[in-house]
Design a protein around this motif. Structure first.
Motif, PDB file in Angstrom:
ATOM      1  N   ILE B 342       0.846  -1.201   0.000  1.00  0.00           N
ATOM      2  CA  ILE B 342       0.000   0.000   0.000  1.00  0.00           C
ATOM      3  C   ILE B 342       0.883   1.254   0.000  1.00  0.00           C
ATOM      4  O   ILE B 342       0.684   2.182  -0.775  1.00  0.00           O
ATOM      5  CB  ILE B 342      -0.938   0.020   1.236  1.00  0.00           C
ATOM      6  CG1 ILE B 342      -1.864  -1.203   1.228  1.00  0.00           C
ATOM      7  CG2 ILE B 342      -1.757   1.301   1.283  1.00  0.00           C
ATOM      8  CD1 ILE B 342      -2.611  -1.430   2.532  1.00  0.00           C
ATOM      9  N   MET B 343       1.888   1.251   0.884  1.00  0.00           N
ATOM     10  CA  MET B 343       2.761   2.429   0.988  1.00  0.00           C
ATOM     11  C   MET B 343       3.476   2.691  -0.335  1.00  0.00           C
ATOM     12  O   MET B 343       3.520   3.820  -0.821  1.00  0.00           O
ATOM     13  CB  MET B 343       3.796   2.210   2.092  1.00  0.00           C
ATOM     14  CG  MET B 343       3.196   2.250   3.475  1.00  0.00           C
ATOM     15  SD  MET B 343       4.480   2.063   4.712  1.00  0.00           S
ATOM     16  CE  MET B 343       3.548   2.363   6.199  1.00  0.00           C
ATOM     17  N   ASN B 344       4.033   1.635  -0.915  1.00  0.00           N
ATOM     18  CA  ASN B 344       4.744   1.798  -2.181  1.00  0.00           C
ATOM     19  C   ASN B 344       3.830   2.330  -3.277  1.00  0.00           C
ATOM     20  O   ASN B 344       4.236   3.148  -4.100  1.00  0.00           O
ATOM     21  CB  ASN B 344       5.360   0.473  -2.616  1.00  0.00           C
ATOM     22  CG  ASN B 344       6.712   0.259  -1.942  1.00  0.00           C
ATOM     23  OD1 ASN B 344       7.500   1.195  -1.817  1.00  0.00           O
ATOM     24  ND2 ASN B 344       6.958  -0.957  -1.490  1.00  0.00           N
ATOM     25  N   ALA B 345       2.578   1.843  -3.275  1.00  0.00           N
ATOM     26  CA  ALA B 345       1.639   2.281  -4.310  1.00  0.00           C
ATOM     27  C   ALA B 345       1.449   3.794  -4.258  1.00  0.00           C
ATOM     28  O   ALA B 345       1.409   4.460  -5.282  1.00  0.00           O
ATOM     29  CB  ALA B 345       0.306   1.573  -4.128  1.00  0.00           C
ATOM     30  N   PHE B 346       1.356   4.338  -3.044  1.00  0.00           N
ATOM     31  CA  PHE B 346       1.057   5.768  -2.928  1.00  0.00           C
ATOM     32  C   PHE B 346       2.266   6.679  -3.157  1.00  0.00           C
ATOM     33  O   PHE B 346       2.095   7.855  -3.419  1.00  0.00           O
ATOM     34  CB  PHE B 346       0.395   6.072  -1.571  1.00  0.00           C
ATOM     35  CG  PHE B 346      -1.081   5.799  -1.581  1.00  0.00           C
ATOM     36  CD1 PHE B 346      -1.968   6.722  -2.110  1.00  0.00           C
ATOM     37  CD2 PHE B 346      -1.588   4.597  -1.109  1.00  0.00           C
ATOM     38  CE1 PHE B 346      -3.328   6.472  -2.140  1.00  0.00           C
ATOM     39  CE2 PHE B 346      -2.950   4.338  -1.142  1.00  0.00           C
ATOM     40  CZ  PHE B 346      -3.818   5.269  -1.659  1.00  0.00           C
ATOM     41  N   ILE B 347       3.463   6.129  -3.029  1.00  0.00           N
ATOM     42  CA  ILE B 347       4.609   7.016  -3.288  1.00  0.00           C
ATOM     43  C   ILE B 347       5.347   6.686  -4.582  1.00  0.00           C
ATOM     44  O   ILE B 347       5.991   7.551  -5.165  1.00  0.00           O
ATOM     45  CB  ILE B 347       5.609   7.063  -2.107  1.00  0.00           C
ATOM     46  CG1 ILE B 347       6.130   5.663  -1.765  1.00  0.00           C
ATOM     47  CG2 ILE B 347       5.008   7.748  -0.892  1.00  0.00           C
ATOM     48  CD1 ILE B 347       7.309   5.689  -0.805  1.00  0.00           C
TER      49      ILE B 347
END
Lengths: 311, 460
Positions: B342-347
């Motif tokens: 999730i974190m990687n997707a947003f950054i």
């Protein structure tokens, strides 16, 4: 073998039911012990400790500090020297009295009217329901309604502005906030008091009223010399429960002032204070405040009881 | 009698059976905690897999997914469960703290996996054992993000515990219709010139008032411009609470604005403030407010009642930032792969970031995508619909360079919220100024008894 079982049957027949009373009250005592008594004892215990949360997952204490929590509560923490706990206690008392006086007055009048055989008021069931209705609504829902109605953009202010007036900050002025809290409590509770007092009056022997009337006593004299003296135990019960409820006032001021007791903490009650400290996870301090409230409530109840039982 | 006994046994069996059935299924879920549904919407729209669990038979007699059934959202096949608590009065923090403290003992399906944190209190969680190093769970590339967002989510040793899904430079948002009425133009360059410092801003306020409008939507609206430029923290390393120098600017301005009726004495989330930015059906913007301050999330998410296309932005008198939502990795999570995903997707997922800007008016935490979209908008003369097609991304791109995340403490939410609340009591006339400040200190002391406040010390 057979003889023994026969003997047992004999015995069973002699079983008495004396103990059943005790068995039936066991559940209450178990629940009371687990959920009321133990927490109460723990509250007293922790009130002598420094025990609070510093930040998430980090707690300080419990360290035994004797009466330090109590001493700190009576230390002023501002330049005006106000002792907060006394101020909050004062707020609570004022708001309770302002709400309770009309509550008892109106309830008493209504109860006497409804029970009077002379007046014989019609549609009693309807009125009783209507009076009791505010108490059926949750206090929080009721206060939220008042909060909206008296808000800066609420209907009351809309009416004022429409008629050429200026917006009134009902919820930010000491007098109006306290008045609104007292009024809300009054509206919520007068129906309940009316019904309890009615039950009390109906418990008085009707022949007493009749003979008084035959003797030519006025309505006021009947009320003063028959109703009131005989209603006294019930009236005291209502008074003490109202006082305890009043001292523990929380839901209405909490919601009407969004938990802040605005303005200048003048509508902050003792229980709001406990709630705030407990939310900050300061177990020691909140325990000490709870104990002080407990002691004050105990003393006041005792005074009321002593005074009213003098004669 | 026997029958009664039998039925009682049967009832007991059913109850026990039902209880074991529910308790023996601790299904793995991804628990996410938030204070509103802003992030949830983006997450469901762009990152998670949508699934419809219920099947139905269509006209042709085939078994298909039931279009009317509620959808569930998954990451790598694990369903997501949300817990949303409002942030006001630190309620969100309270509930979150309780959950995090129970984390070790919580059952598998109840452990918090990820939670959102705001700039005002991120340090409390980043600098504690409740969050974990995101580099270790698989979020390794933070090269495209804004440096301040990484710094904010780091503990005192520089270990990064979370990522922000947005970057929050804040600007002045003004009403086009009122601008035209007062200044004769709504051109952002001209308006910026008229409001480029606080003196000019106050002068403009007089002009706006003369035409019967409010300058700002509420007295709290300009607060963050001052407070987020503070050069000292609310609470120093020894636990002493003091009001930062920068706040004095707001104190002076709020006094002037209330006295001259340039604004109303309401909170930034208040009802009256909301009323001031909403167009009236009959009277339009008569008696309404000219401007407020905020970043992209503010006008796209919090100005719901305002009319699209009637607003414009410019940099305003002072550069600042406001808020920001960080995704924090909770210690003890059993879904760290999903959290990292999730974190990687947003950054780092450029499609997700591009969608966030183009469809949702966000300003993302991916510098490459921000710059690309800004250039694209400039070339095609397009932009944000709420701002009548103005290219806000380009403005934010410029402002984002200056953001410094400094002087943060664990206590900023309560300090900021309470300072405004108590000072507004003074502005409303119910207490004196010194009393209002004393009340603020007293309130902070009640909530954080280990802090040292000036008045209490003097009284001792």
């Amino acid at each position: 073998m057979k003889a023994i079982s026969l003997e047992r049957k004999e015995k069973k027949k002699k079983v008495t039911y004396d103990r059943w009373g005790l068995y039936f009250i066991i559940p209450f005592f178990v629940v009371y012990f687990l959920f009321t008594l133990i927490p109460q004892l723990l509250t007293i215990f922790y009130s002598f400790f420094e025990y609070y949360r510093k930040t998430v997952g980090v707690y300080i204490g419990p360290n035994f500090i004797g009466f330090q929590n109590y001493v700190n509560l009576f230390k002023p923490i501002d330049s005006s020297g106000t002792i907060d706990i006394l101020k909050y206690f004062g707020n609570t008392t004022i708001m309770w009295i302002v709400g309770a006086l009309p509550q008892f007055l109106i309830a008493l009048i209504l109860a006497v009217m409804f029970t009077s055989t002379r007046l014989n008021v019609k549609g009693q069931g309807f009125f009783k329901t209507v009076f009791y209705l505010p108490n059926v609504i949750m206090a929080s829902a009721f206060s939220l309604l008042i909060f909206q109605v008296f808000g800066r953009v609420g209907p009351i202010n809309q009416i004022i502005v429409m008629n050429g007036g200026n917006t009134v900050d009902f919820l930010r002025q000491k007098t109006s906030v306290r008045a609104l809290i007292a009024m809300t409590n009054f509206v919520m509770w007068f129906g309940n008091t009316t019904i309890v007092l009615m039950a009390g009056i109906q418990g008085i022997d009707e022949s007493l009223f009749e003979s008084a009337r035959i003797d030519g006593a006025s309505s006021f004299k009947v009320f003063k010399d028959i109703t009131m003296p005989l209603l006294k135990p019930i009236f005291i019960y209502c008074f003490i429960t109202s006082m305890i409820g009043g001292l523990q006032m929380f839901d209405v001021p909490q919601i009407l002032t969004a938990g802040q007791g605005t303005p200048d903490f003048t509508s902050k009650t003792i229980v709001m204070f406990i709630n705030e400290v407990l939310r900050a996870k300061d177990y020691g301090k909140s325990g000490a405040i709870s104990m002080i409230l407990f002691i004050i409530t105990g003393i006041l109840s005792l005074i009321v009881y002593k005074i009213t039982n003098k004669d | 009698m026997k029958k009664g006994l039998l039925s009682a046994v049967a009832l007991l069996a059913t109850v026990v059976g039902a209880a074991t059935m529910t308790s023996c299924a601790p299904k793995n879920v991804i628990n996410i905690r938030a204070w509103n549904d802003e992030f949830k919407r983006f997450f469901e729209k762009y990152v998670s897999d949508e699934k419809i669990d219920s099947m139905t038979t269509n006209e042709a007699g085939d078994t298909v997914e039931n279009p009317n059934a509620p959808k569930t959202y998954h990451v790598d096949g694990v369903p997501v469960k949300w817990s949303i608590v409002p942030s006001q009065d630190a309620q969100y923090q309270d509930k979150l703290d309780i959950a995090l403290e129970k984390q070790e003992k919580a059952s598998e399906g109840e452990k918090v996996d990820m939670f959102l944190a705001e700039a005002d209190y991120i340090l409390k969680y980043a600098d504690s054992a409740t969050t974990q190093n995101i580099r270790e769970i698989g979020v390794t590339d933070m090269s495209k993000t804004y440096n301040y967002t990484v710094q904010a989510a780091s503990d005192r040793n520089g270990v990064v515990k979370g990522v922000s899904f947005q970057c929050c430079p804040s600007a002045l948002i003004y009403n086009k219709v009122i601008a035209e009425d007062v200044f004769g133009t709504s051109d952002p360059a001209v308006i910026q010139e008229k409001l480029s410092d606080w003196d000019k801003f106050n002068e403009a306020a007089a002009a706006v008032k003369a035409k019967g409008y409010f300058m700002t939507a509420s007295v709290e609206d300009s607060y963050r411009v001052f407070s987020n430029n503070a050069t000292t923290p609310w609470v120093d390393a020894n636990g002493n609470v003091s009001i930062p120098e920068a706040i004095n600017g707001w104190k002076a301005q709020s006094k002037l604005f209330i006295e001259k009726e340039y604004t109303v004495n309401d909170g930034v989330w208040g009802d009256e403030k909301n009323k001031n930015i909403v167009k009236d059906k009959e009277t339009g913007y008569k008696g309404k407010a000219f401007c407020c301050f905020g970043p992209a999330w503010y006008y796209n998410f919090c100005m719901g009642g305002a009319t699209k296309g009637d607003w414009r932005i410019c940099k305003g008198p002072q550069a600042h930032f406001w808020g920001g939502t960080w995704l924090m990795a909770a210690t003890g999570s059993n879904n760290t792969d999903a959290v990292a995903k999730i974190m990687n997707a947003f950054i780092n997922d450029e499609t997700v970031c591009e969608n966030l800007i183009k469809n949702d008016g966000q300003f993302t935490n991916n510098q490459t995508v921000n710059a690309r979209v800004a250039a694209e908008y400039t070339a095609s003369n397009k932009g944000n619909e709420f701002l009548g097609g103005q290219n806000d991304t380009a403005i934010f791109l410029d402002l984002a360079k200056n953001i410094k995340f400094e002087n943060a403490t664990n206590y900023d939410q309560i300090c900021n919220e309470k300072f405004q609340q108590f000072y507004r009591e003074y502005l409303g006339g119910s207490v004196t100024e010194s009393k209002a400040i004393e009340n603020f200190y007293k309130d902070v002391k009640t909530k954080y008894s280990h802090l040292i406040v000036p008045v209490a010390e003097e009284a001792k």
